[in-house]
Design an enzyme around this catalytic site. Sequence first.
Site, PDB file in Angstrom:
ATOM      1  N   GLY A  25       0.868  -1.168   0.000  1.00 34.20           N
ATOM      2  CA  GLY A  25       0.000   0.000   0.000  1.00 34.20           C
ATOM      3  C   GLY A  25       0.901   1.212   0.000  1.00 34.20           C
ATOM      4  O   GLY A  25       2.132   1.086   0.002  1.00 34.20           O
ATOM      5  N   SER A  26       0.315   2.404   0.030  1.00 37.36           N
ATOM      6  CA  SER A  26       1.152   3.614  -0.032  1.00 37.36           C
ATOM      7  C   SER A  26       2.135   3.662   1.144  1.00 37.36           C
ATOM      8  O   SER A  26       3.280   4.081   0.988  1.00 37.36           O
ATOM      9  CB  SER A  26       0.261   4.862  -0.038  1.00 37.36           C
ATOM     10  OG  SER A  26      -0.662   4.802   1.050  1.00 37.36           O
ATOM     11  N   GLU A  28       3.864   1.426   2.354  1.00 42.02           N
ATOM     12  CA  GLU A  28       4.991   0.483   2.209  1.00 42.02           C
ATOM     13  C   GLU A  28       5.931   0.907   1.079  1.00 42.02           C
ATOM     14  O   GLU A  28       7.046   0.422   0.975  1.00 42.02           O
ATOM     15  CB  GLU A  28       4.454  -0.928   1.937  1.00 42.02           C
ATOM     16  CG  GLU A  28       3.721  -1.568   3.125  1.00 42.02           C
ATOM     17  CD  GLU A  28       2.380  -0.900   3.379  1.00 42.02           C
ATOM     18  OE1 GLU A  28       1.640  -0.603   2.418  1.00 42.02           O
ATOM     19  OE2 GLU A  28       2.074  -0.638   4.555  1.00 42.02           O
ATOM     20  N   GLU A  47      -3.615 -10.587   1.794  1.00 42.80           N
ATOM     21  CA  GLU A  47      -2.584 -10.710   2.835  1.00 42.80           C
ATOM     22  C   GLU A  47      -2.657 -12.034   3.607  1.00 42.80           C
ATOM     23  O   GLU A  47      -1.686 -12.483   4.182  1.00 42.80           O
ATOM     24  CB  GLU A  47      -2.673  -9.540   3.810  1.00 42.80           C
ATOM     25  CG  GLU A  47      -2.267  -8.202   3.201  1.00 42.80           C
ATOM     26  CD  GLU A  47      -3.426  -7.506   2.523  1.00 42.80           C
ATOM     27  OE1 GLU A  47      -4.492  -8.127   2.334  1.00 42.80           O
ATOM     28  OE2 GLU A  47      -3.258  -6.318   2.168  1.00 42.80           O
ATOM     29  N   HIS A  70       0.214  -4.200   4.409  1.00 44.59           N
ATOM     30  CA  HIS A  70      -0.286  -2.828   4.318  1.00 44.59           C
ATOM     31  C   HIS A  70      -1.056  -2.438   5.577  1.00 44.59           C
ATOM     32  O   HIS A  70      -2.234  -2.774   5.729  1.00 44.59           O
ATOM     33  CB  HIS A  70      -1.178  -2.662   3.092  1.00 44.59           C
ATOM     34  CG  HIS A  70      -1.782  -1.304   2.988  1.00 44.59           C
ATOM     35  ND1 HIS A  70      -1.044  -0.145   3.068  1.00 44.59           N
ATOM     36  CD2 HIS A  70      -3.063  -0.913   2.851  1.00 44.59           C
ATOM     37  CE1 HIS A  70      -1.842   0.898   2.978  1.00 44.59           C
ATOM     38  NE2 HIS A  70      -3.077   0.471   2.855  1.00 44.59           N
ATOM     39  N   HIS A 281      -9.863 -30.961  20.864  1.00 47.72           N
ATOM     40  CA  HIS A 281     -10.761 -30.172  20.014  1.00 47.72           C
ATOM     41  C   HIS A 281     -12.191 -30.390  20.477  1.00 47.72           C
ATOM     42  O   HIS A 281     -12.761 -29.583  21.191  1.00 47.72           O
ATOM     43  CB  HIS A 281     -10.559 -30.580  18.555  1.00 47.72           C
ATOM     44  CG  HIS A 281     -11.359 -29.752  17.594  1.00 47.72           C
ATOM     45  ND1 HIS A 281     -11.344 -29.939  16.241  1.00 47.72           N
ATOM     46  CD2 HIS A 281     -12.223 -28.728  17.794  1.00 47.72           C
ATOM     47  CE1 HIS A 281     -12.137 -29.075  15.662  1.00 47.72           C
ATOM     48  NE2 HIS A 281     -12.687 -28.325  16.585  1.00 47.72           N
ATOM     49  N   GLY A 401      -6.021 -25.000  12.668  1.00 46.84           N
ATOM     50  CA  GLY A 401      -7.216 -25.276  11.859  1.00 46.84           C
ATOM     51  C   GLY A 401      -7.799 -24.024  11.227  1.00 46.84           C
ATOM     52  O   GLY A 401      -8.920 -24.031  10.730  1.00 46.84           O
TER      53      GLY A 401
HETATM   54  C1  LIG Z   1     -10.933 -19.167   8.484  1.00 47.40           C
HETATM   55  C2  LIG Z   1     -11.867 -20.273   8.908  1.00 47.40           C
HETATM   56  N1  LIG Z   1     -13.193 -20.141   8.668  1.00 47.40           N
HETATM   57  C3  LIG Z   1     -14.060 -21.129   9.046  1.00 47.40           C
HETATM   58  C4  LIG Z   1     -13.619 -22.262   9.691  1.00 47.40           C
HETATM   59  C5  LIG Z   1     -14.595 -23.314  10.153  1.00 47.40           C
HETATM   60  N2  LIG Z   1     -14.387 -24.604   9.457  1.00 47.40           N
HETATM   61  C6  LIG Z   1     -14.908 -24.875   8.215  1.00 47.40           C
HETATM   62  C7  LIG Z   1     -15.684 -23.884   7.413  1.00 47.40           C
HETATM   63  C8  LIG Z   1     -14.648 -26.155   7.781  1.00 47.40           C
HETATM   64  C9  LIG Z   1     -15.073 -26.835   6.512  1.00 47.40           C
HETATM   65  C10 LIG Z   1     -13.922 -27.265   5.676  1.00 47.40           C
HETATM   66  O1  LIG Z   1     -14.470 -27.896   4.533  1.00 47.40           O
HETATM   67  P1  LIG Z   1     -13.506 -28.514   3.458  1.00 47.40           P
HETATM   68  O2  LIG Z   1     -14.333 -28.713   2.244  1.00 47.40           O
HETATM   69  O3  LIG Z   1     -12.293 -27.735   3.307  1.00 47.40           O
HETATM   70  O4  LIG Z   1     -13.064 -29.895   4.046  1.00 47.40           O
HETATM   71  P2  LIG Z   1     -13.939 -31.195   4.375  1.00 47.40           P
HETATM   72  O5  LIG Z   1     -15.092 -31.214   3.437  1.00 47.40           O
HETATM   73  O6  LIG Z   1     -12.993 -32.335   4.155  1.00 47.40           O
HETATM   74  O7  LIG Z   1     -14.347 -31.070   5.814  1.00 47.40           O
HETATM   75  S1  LIG Z   1     -13.697 -26.953   8.968  1.00 47.40           S
HETATM   76  C11 LIG Z   1     -13.712 -25.626  10.034  1.00 47.40           C
HETATM   77  O8  LIG Z   1     -13.165 -25.583  11.156  1.00 47.40           O
HETATM   78  C12 LIG Z   1     -12.212 -22.354   9.951  1.00 47.40           C
HETATM   79  N3  LIG Z   1     -11.664 -23.410  10.611  1.00 47.40           N
HETATM   80  N4  LIG Z   1     -11.358 -21.361   9.527  1.00 47.40           N
END
Ligand SMILES: Cc1ncc(Cn2c(C)c(CCOP(=O)(O)OP(=O)(O)O)sc2=O)c(N)n1
Length: 528
Positions: A25-26, A28, A47, A70, A281, A401
Amino acid sequence: MADVSQATYDVLRAHGLTTIFGNPGSNELPFLAGMPDDFRYVLGLHEGAVLAMADGFAQARGGSAFVNLHAAAGTGNAMGPLTNTVYAHSPLIITAGQQVRSTIGQEVMLANVDAPMLPKPLVKWSSEPACAQDVPRTISQAIHIANLPAKGPVYVSVPYDDWGQEAPAETRHLVERTTAPANSLSADQLETIAEALDRARHPVLVLGSEVDAEHANDEAVRLADALNAPVWVAPLPSRCPFPTRHRSFRGVLPAAVQEVTDALAGHDLILVVGAAVFRYHQFVPGDYLPEGTRLIHLTSDPSEAARAPMGDAWVTGVRDAVTRLADAVTPGRRPALPSLPDIAPHRTSSEAIHPEHLFALLRENAPDDVVYVKESTSTIGAFWSQMDLSLPNSYFFPASGGLGWGLPAAVGAQLALPDRRVVGLIGDGSANYGITALWTAAHYHIPTIIVILKNGTYGVLRWFARVLEAGETPGLDVPGIDFAAIASGYGVTATSVRTPTAFVAAFEKALAGDSPVVIEVETAFSEP
Ligand SMILES: Cc1ncc(Cn2c(C)c(CCOP(=O)(O)OP(=O)(O)O)sc2=O)c(N)n1
Ligand SMILES: [Ca+2]
């Protein structure tokens, strides 16, 4: 006399940080204007992709990476993937451009208000230097903090009118100075742990990502062989710390309290190395340990040691500890373990390719030194049941995750490892969060192979909805996305396949080429 920009680039060069992952951005531009010819800039279009590419690059090369974002908007976009970086102990040096120093307080346009606060708690340390003359030293401090244990990302905000100021002559010391950890077990501490292992009737090892990050995989094999002990990988690993076809390998622990305890039942001593205790988890209350079992925890991270709910922890260099323990324990006190049975036959599906079948095809057709970057959440169990990972630095997964990390990290890892092929295994949900990295792969001719597992749904959330008895919730299906069209829109050759034969043909063609490729695979949804 050098200016602040030149002095800063000299510090970056001294630490091998001559690749800048960024989106400008500006704020940087004055910093980038001074970029020397021996540096390269890798442009990401979002980003989040920039940060994740840098993280994949850093983890694959086993070092640091430098990021330039940025102001606040760029930093905010990067914070999703940064949730993974901080728990992977990845030493990224993240910088962001700040408005002119005298205007920040007015909160003029593009002022990054309270800049050092913005990325917390997702960075180990953050700063905005108190004056231009302290910028080179602050960048030097950031690099050392990122790389000293426990490693982790750091953040420095720099007002853009600092770069042209004269740098103090004393900055010349910065390019020469070094820092290094000297944290290892004392002889008494080593003897205490080795004796506990020797006295144990049924010890078990639980290894974490730090074992792979610190290149202690072979030492962990020596320790497991000396103990004739089974080895589990700690829940939800972001790396693979142990060969998956070794006779000791027992798989990845489930990410639930009682299920971990059940898996480790029968062992009187658990030695956890290079992992948090534990990254649970799904909330399944239970006993943290089997009755009468002791847990010993070795980690370089004081926070991991302090926050664990059970066990005795030592904060130490992981490679040093495992190496010395492998020499200190008494071999042959337990019978040798039998060889592993053959890998179980993969399941198949009539509608599409079963994930287990896809992973079996990859095992059979990928090079022995292939590197996988995975972000497909419902297929984690299928992957580990089918894969034969024997080399260090062969597997990466977002440590928290946080989706949008895998596809860009696969591009960054391939940039770091030109002599190994990197294959991204990305869910059709996850792919959308970091999809712009395809443009970077095409633009810089980075030959990453991205396999998109297209089951049309947020598969793991379907499973979680059942676990949580949430029933049919909205927002779980992602039908009809044409990743081949998206990929070609970013300049990447793409193929869509729905049969095993077609996948193998597309994969072999991709391996034979030297360009990035997307292979969109119709896969069957299979619960984890
Ligand atoms: C940035 C972000 N947004 C939303 C989620 C919530 N989330 C989401 C939306 C998932 C679905 C992933 O689906 P996929 O198609 O990548 O994989 P599978 O179909 O194999 O589960 S798993 C999970 O924790 C997350 N972990 N991170
Ligand atoms: Ca999916």
